[in-house]
Design an enzyme around this catalytic site. Structure first.
Site, PDB file in Angstrom:
ATOM      1  N   THR A 130     -43.829  30.071  93.802  1.00 23.07           N
ATOM      2  CA  THR A 130     -45.282  29.966  93.637  1.00 23.07           C
ATOM      3  C   THR A 130     -45.722  28.568  93.243  1.00 23.07           C
ATOM      4  OG1 THR A 130     -45.457  32.266  93.030  1.00 23.07           O
ATOM      5  CG2 THR A 130     -47.224  30.866  92.279  1.00 23.07           C
ATOM      6  N   SER A 188     -38.234  32.965  95.964  1.00 20.23           N
ATOM      7  CA  SER A 188     -36.965  33.015  95.213  1.00 20.23           C
ATOM      8  C   SER A 188     -36.159  34.280  95.493  1.00 20.23           C
ATOM      9  CB  SER A 188     -37.214  32.859  93.712  1.00 20.23           C
ATOM     10  OG  SER A 188     -37.831  34.006  93.182  1.00 20.23           O
ATOM     11  N   THR A 215     -40.607  32.443  90.405  1.00 20.52           N
ATOM     12  CA  THR A 215     -40.359  33.111  89.123  1.00 20.52           C
ATOM     13  C   THR A 215     -39.637  34.449  89.253  1.00 20.52           C
ATOM     14  OG1 THR A 215     -42.524  34.177  89.141  1.00 20.52           O
ATOM     15  CG2 THR A 215     -42.368  32.044  88.017  1.00 20.52           C
ATOM     16  N   ASP A 216     -39.716  35.078  90.443  1.00 18.05           N
ATOM     17  CA  ASP A 216     -39.130  36.424  90.580  1.00 18.05           C
ATOM     18  C   ASP A 216     -37.653  36.467  90.215  1.00 18.05           C
ATOM     19  OD1 ASP A 216     -41.531  37.440  91.343  1.00 18.05           O
ATOM     20  OD2 ASP A 216     -41.016  37.760  93.452  1.00 18.05           O
TER      21      ASP A 216
HETATM   22  N1  GLU Z   1     -42.135  35.908  95.015  1.00 18.07           N
HETATM   23  C1  GLU Z   1     -42.249  34.495  94.886  1.00 18.07           C
HETATM   24  C2  GLU Z   1     -40.996  33.845  94.316  1.00 18.07           C
HETATM   25  O1  GLU Z   1     -40.374  34.325  93.416  1.00 18.07           O
HETATM   26  C3  GLU Z   1     -43.425  34.111  94.086  1.00 18.07           C
HETATM   27  C4  GLU Z   1     -43.288  34.445  92.637  1.00 18.07           C
HETATM   28  C5  GLU Z   1     -43.426  33.239  91.785  1.00 18.07           C
HETATM   29  O2  GLU Z   1     -42.861  32.185  92.069  1.00 18.07           O
HETATM   30  O3  GLU Z   1     -44.130  33.366  90.779  1.00 18.07           O
HETATM   31  O4  GLU Z   1     -40.654  32.797  94.814  1.00 18.07           O
END
Ligand code: GLU
Length: 349
Positions: free
Chosen positions: A40, A87, A119-120
Site C-alpha cells: 500500500t 505482499s 502490511t498484510d
Molecule cells: N494487500 C496489500 C499488501 O499487503 C495491501 C495492504 C497494505 O500494504 O497495507 O501488499
C-alpha cells in the site's frame, strides 16, 4: 574589466568553498538503502478518498523517495526495487533475496536498511529477516495503511520515521524493527491486529520498543534480544521447504492435514484452539503424522498468550502461526532434527 575579473574570482572562490563545505556536510550523513517490495505504501488510486480499493505495489521506489525530500536531510539515500507486489505475493525467493542483500549492505558501508512492504504479510518478512540477519546495524520494515494517493496518506511520514530510525545511533543492536503509526516494534513479536486501521501493528503481550516524538525515536529500554532469538545462515539456500498452516475449528477432521502431507509439506503448523487444543479426529491424524517424522508445531488461534499444552507436537510458545511457519521452514531448511526444532521454539521450556 579588472573589476569584472575580481568578481569572477570571488564568485569562483565562493562556489569552491560552498561545494567543499556541502561535500563535507554530506560525508557526515549516514548511508541508508531503501529496498522496495510494493504494498500500500506504493499504492495508488484515481480517488483521494479511496483507502481500500486501490492498486497495491504500483509506484516505483524513486517516486516514494521523491515524495519525501526530507529524507535527504537525514541520510544519503539509495533506492532499490526488489519487487513491486502485493505482499501476499512475496515468496521464498524474494525473502532469500532480501536477507542476502541486507546482510551484504550492512557488512559494507550502509548504516542501516529500510524495507518498504505491504502490511498484510509484513510481519512474516520482518520475522524472517530477524532470524537471518545477524548485524549490529538496524533493518527497519515500513508500510502504510493508506495508499500514496489518499488524503492523509500515512506512507510518507512512516517512511521518514523508518529512515530516521535506521540512521539513528540508538537503533544499534536492536535487530530488525517495524515502524508504522509513530510506533517502533520488534519484528520478532509484532503482528497485524486490525484489517483497516492505521493503528494495526502490535505485540499484544510484549508491547512496543519505543515511539516517535517530533520526528525523533524514543526507546523505552536499552537494547535487548528476544528470549527465543536464534539465527540461521541462509547464504547457501536457494529455496525453502513447504510448510502449511491448518486452522482449527469445531467439527474438523483429518482431511486438510492429510492433503497438506500429500501436497509435499515437510512440516505443518496447526493453529489450534485455546492452549493448543483440537478435535479428536485431527488429534489422531497429528499422532499419525508424527510417526512419519513430520514436524508439527502447535500454535493458538486466540492471537495472544503462550502455548504450553504439549499433548503432542511442538508447542510454539509465544509465536503465532505465521511466524511459527517461517521458523519451521528455516529449521527444516538448515537440517535441524526434532529435538533442535523444539529448542528453537522455546528456550525456556
Ligand atoms: N494487500 C496489500 C499488501 O499487503 C495491501 C495492504 C497494505 O500494504 O497495507 O501488499
Amino acid at each position: 574589466m579588472k573589476h569584472h575579473f575580481s568578481i569572477i574570482i570571488t564568485l569562483m572562490i565562493f562556489i569552491f568553498i560552498h561545494t567543499t563545505v556541502a561535500a563535507q556536510a554530506d560525508t557526515g550523513k549516514p548511508n541508508i538503502t531503501i529496498l522496495a517490495t510494493g504494498g500500500t505504501i506504493a499504492g495508488s488510486s484515481a480517488s483521494k478518498t479511496d483507502t481500500t480499493d486501490y492498486q497495491a505495489g504500483s509506484l516505483g521506489i524513486q517516486t516514494l523517495i521523491d515524495a519525501v525530500p526530507e529524507l535527504n536531510h537525514i541520510a544519503h539515500i539509495t533506492g532499490e526495487q526488489i519487487a513491486n507486489v502485493d505482499s501476499n505475493d512475496i515468496d521464498n525467493h524474494i525473502l532469500l533475496t532480501l536477507s542476502k542483500k541486507v546482510n551484504q549492505l550492512l557488512s559494507q558501508n550502509q548504516q542501516g536498511v529500510v524495507i518498504t512492504h505491504g502490511t498484510d504479510t509484513l510481519e512474516e518478512s520482518a520475522f524472517f529477516l530477524s532470524l537471518t540477519v545477524k548485524q549490529s546495524k538496524p533493518t527497519v520494515f515500513v508500510g502504510a495503511m493508506r495508499p500514496a494517493t489518499a488524503i492523509s496518506a500515512d506512507g510518507p511520514m512512516n517512511l521518514l520515521e523508518a529512515v530516521t530510525l535506521a540512521a539513528s545511533p540508538q537503533a544499534q543492536q536492536r535487530g530488525t524493527m517495524v515502524v508504522l503509526n509513530d510506533r517502533i516494534a520488534s519484528a520478532f513479536y509484532v503482528t497485524k491486529t486490525n484489517a483497516v486501521s492505521n493503528d494495526t501493528f502490535k505485540a499484544i503481550e510484549q508491547g512496543y520498543l519505543g515511539l516517535f516524538i517530533n520526528g525523533q525515536p524514543k526507546f523505552f529500554y536499552t537494547p535487548a534480544a528476544p528470549i527465543d532469538q536464534v539465527y540461521f545462515d541462509v547464504s547457501q539456500l536457494t529455496n525453502l521447504p513447504r510448510v502449511d498452516i491448518i486452522y482449527v475449528h469445531q467439527g474438523q477432521d483429518a482431511t486438510l492435514l492429510n492433503a497438506a502431507i500429500s501436497a509435499g509439506a515437510k512440516g505443518i503448523v496447526i493453529d489450534a484452539t485455546g492452549n493448543g487444543n483440537m478435535p479428536k479426529a485431527l488429534e489422531e491424524a497429528v499422532a499419525k503424522a508424527l510417526t512419519k517424522n513430520i514436524p508439527i508445531v502447535i500454535t493458538s488461534r486466540t492471537g495472544a498468550g503462550y502455548v504450553s499444552n504439549k499433548k503432542q507436537g511442538i508447542s510454539s510458545g509465544f509465536l503465532n502461526a505465521q511466524k511459527s511457519r517461517i521458523l519451521l521452514q528455516l529449521a527444516i531448511a538448515t537440517g535441524a532434527n526434532l529435538t533442535q526444532i523444539e529448542t528453537y521454539f522455546d528456550h525456556q521450556r
